[in-house]
Design a protein around this motif. Structure first.
Motif, short mmCIF file in Angstrom:
data_model
loop_
_atom_site.label_atom_id
_atom_site.label_comp_id
_atom_site.label_asym_id
_atom_site.label_seq_id
_atom_site.Cartn_x
_atom_site.Cartn_y
_atom_site.Cartn_z
N GLN A 3 -1.66 4.12 4.64
CA GLN A 3 -1.29 3.59 3.33
C GLN A 3 -2.48 2.84 2.76
OE1 GLN A 3 2.37 1.40 4.13
NE2 GLN A 3 3.54 3.11 3.29
N LEU A 4 -2.73 3.06 1.47
CA LEU A 4 -3.88 2.46 0.80
C LEU A 4 -3.41 1.62 -0.38
CD1 LEU A 4 -6.14 5.65 0.69
CD2 LEU A 4 -6.16 3.84 2.41
N VAL A 5 -3.97 0.42 -0.50
CA VAL A 5 -3.62 -0.46 -1.61
C VAL A 5 -4.90 -0.97 -2.25
CG1 VAL A 5 -2.43 -2.55 -2.33
CG2 VAL A 5 -1.47 -1.15 -0.49
N GLU A 6 -5.09 -0.61 -3.53
CA GLU A 6 -6.27 -1.06 -4.25
C GLU A 6 -6.01 -2.39 -4.95
OE1 GLU A 6 -6.07 3.51 -5.20
OE2 GLU A 6 -4.68 1.81 -5.12
N SER A 7 -7.08 -3.13 -5.18
CA SER A 7 -7.02 -4.36 -5.95
C SER A 7 -8.40 -4.62 -6.55
CB SER A 7 -6.59 -5.54 -5.08
OG SER A 7 -7.52 -5.76 -4.03
N GLY A 8 -8.44 -5.54 -7.51
CA GLY A 8 -9.72 -5.95 -8.07
C GLY A 8 -10.04 -5.42 -9.44
N GLY A 9 -9.16 -4.58 -9.99
CA GLY A 9 -9.40 -4.08 -11.33
C GLY A 9 -9.19 -5.17 -12.37
N GLY A 10 -9.56 -4.84 -13.62
CA GLY A 10 -9.37 -5.81 -14.69
C GLY A 10 -10.15 -5.44 -15.92
N ALA A 23 -7.36 -1.75 0.76
CA ALA A 23 -6.87 -2.15 2.08
C ALA A 23 -6.06 -1.01 2.68
CB ALA A 23 -6.02 -3.40 1.95
N ALA A 24 -6.39 -0.64 3.91
CA ALA A 24 -5.74 0.50 4.57
C ALA A 24 -4.94 0.05 5.78
CB ALA A 24 -6.79 1.52 5.00
N SER A 25 -3.82 0.72 5.99
CA SER A 25 -3.05 0.51 7.20
C SER A 25 -3.52 1.50 8.25
CB SER A 25 -1.57 0.70 6.92
OG SER A 25 -1.34 2.05 6.56
N ARG A 70 -17.74 -0.44 3.49
CA ARG A 70 -16.49 -0.57 4.23
C ARG A 70 -16.66 -1.60 5.33
NH1 ARG A 70 -15.41 5.26 6.37
NH2 ARG A 70 -13.55 4.29 7.31
N ASP A 71 -15.55 -2.22 5.68
CA ASP A 71 -15.50 -3.15 6.80
C ASP A 71 -14.40 -2.63 7.73
OD1 ASP A 71 -15.02 -5.24 8.58
OD2 ASP A 71 -15.45 -6.78 7.10
N ASN A 72 -14.81 -1.95 8.78
CA ASN A 72 -13.82 -1.34 9.67
C ASN A 72 -12.98 -2.38 10.41
OD1 ASN A 72 -14.56 1.28 8.98
ND2 ASN A 72 -16.12 1.39 10.58
N GLY A 73 -13.55 -3.57 10.61
CA GLY A 73 -12.79 -4.63 11.26
C GLY A 73 -11.64 -5.13 10.40
N LYS A 74 -11.81 -5.01 9.08
CA LYS A 74 -10.78 -5.44 8.15
C LYS A 74 -9.98 -4.28 7.56
CE LYS A 74 -13.17 -9.66 6.72
NZ LYS A 74 -13.73 -10.43 5.57
N ASN A 75 -10.30 -3.06 8.00
CA ASN A 75 -9.62 -1.87 7.45
C ASN A 75 -9.70 -1.84 5.93
OD1 ASN A 75 -8.96 -1.12 10.04
ND2 ASN A 75 -6.77 -0.87 9.64
N THR A 76 -10.85 -2.14 5.39
CA THR A 76 -10.99 -2.25 3.94
C THR A 76 -12.26 -1.55 3.47
OG1 THR A 76 -9.84 -4.37 3.95
CG2 THR A 76 -11.11 -3.83 1.99
N ALA A 77 -12.13 -0.84 2.37
CA ALA A 77 -13.27 -0.25 1.68
C ALA A 77 -13.46 -0.97 0.35
CB ALA A 77 -13.05 1.24 1.46
N TYR A 78 -14.69 -0.95 -0.12
CA TYR A 78 -15.03 -1.68 -1.35
C TYR A 78 -15.83 -0.79 -2.30
CZ TYR A 78 -14.07 -5.59 1.81
OH TYR A 78 -13.49 -6.44 2.72
#
Length: 125
Positions: A3-10, A23-25, A70-78
């Motif tokens: 599951q992927l959840v994006e944030s940071g738009g605006g 953020a990925a599960s 990406r930060d694999n420790g945080k399961n997050t891509a930027y």
């Protein structure tokens, strides 16, 4: 399943910057190619950037302005977006897949198995 959840738009002015997060599960995040696509008003979804173990890849329209990481420790891509332009206005989607395994195919939408819900980026002139 991922599951992927994006944030940071605006909303940002021409020349401004934004940082998108995805953020990925799941426990095998590091195995996946991660990518960002975008879809502007009345346009088809298009490739923006991708990251695999072998490197980072960019659409010509964003080279030198956007950086994927990406930060694999945080399961997050930027996606760090600098010098934004009005033509960058779009819904930005995060995607993950195991099949985009070479540079020549990382831009192909159909090879990504998991997608986020999208986050709106609006650049005003």
């Amino acid at each position: 399943q991922v599951q992927l959840v994006e944030s940071g738009g605006g909303l940002v002015q021409d020349g401004g910057s934004l940082r998108l997060s995805c953020a990925a599960s799941g426990r095998t995040f590091s195995s996946y190619a991660m990518a960002w696509f975008r879809q502007g008003p009345g346009k088809e979804r298009e490739f923006v950037a991708a990251i695999r173990r072998s490197g980072q890849y960019y659409a010509d329209s964003v080279k030198g302005r956007f950086t994927i990481s990406r930060d694999n420790g945080k399961n997050t891509a930027y996606l760090q977006m600098n010098n934004l332009k009005p033509e960058d206005t779009a819904v930005y989607y995060c995607a993950a897949g195991l099949r985009p395994n070479t540079q020549v195919v990382v831009h192909i939408t159909g090879l990504y198995d998991y997608w986020g819900q999208g986050t709106q980026v609006t650049v005003s002139s």
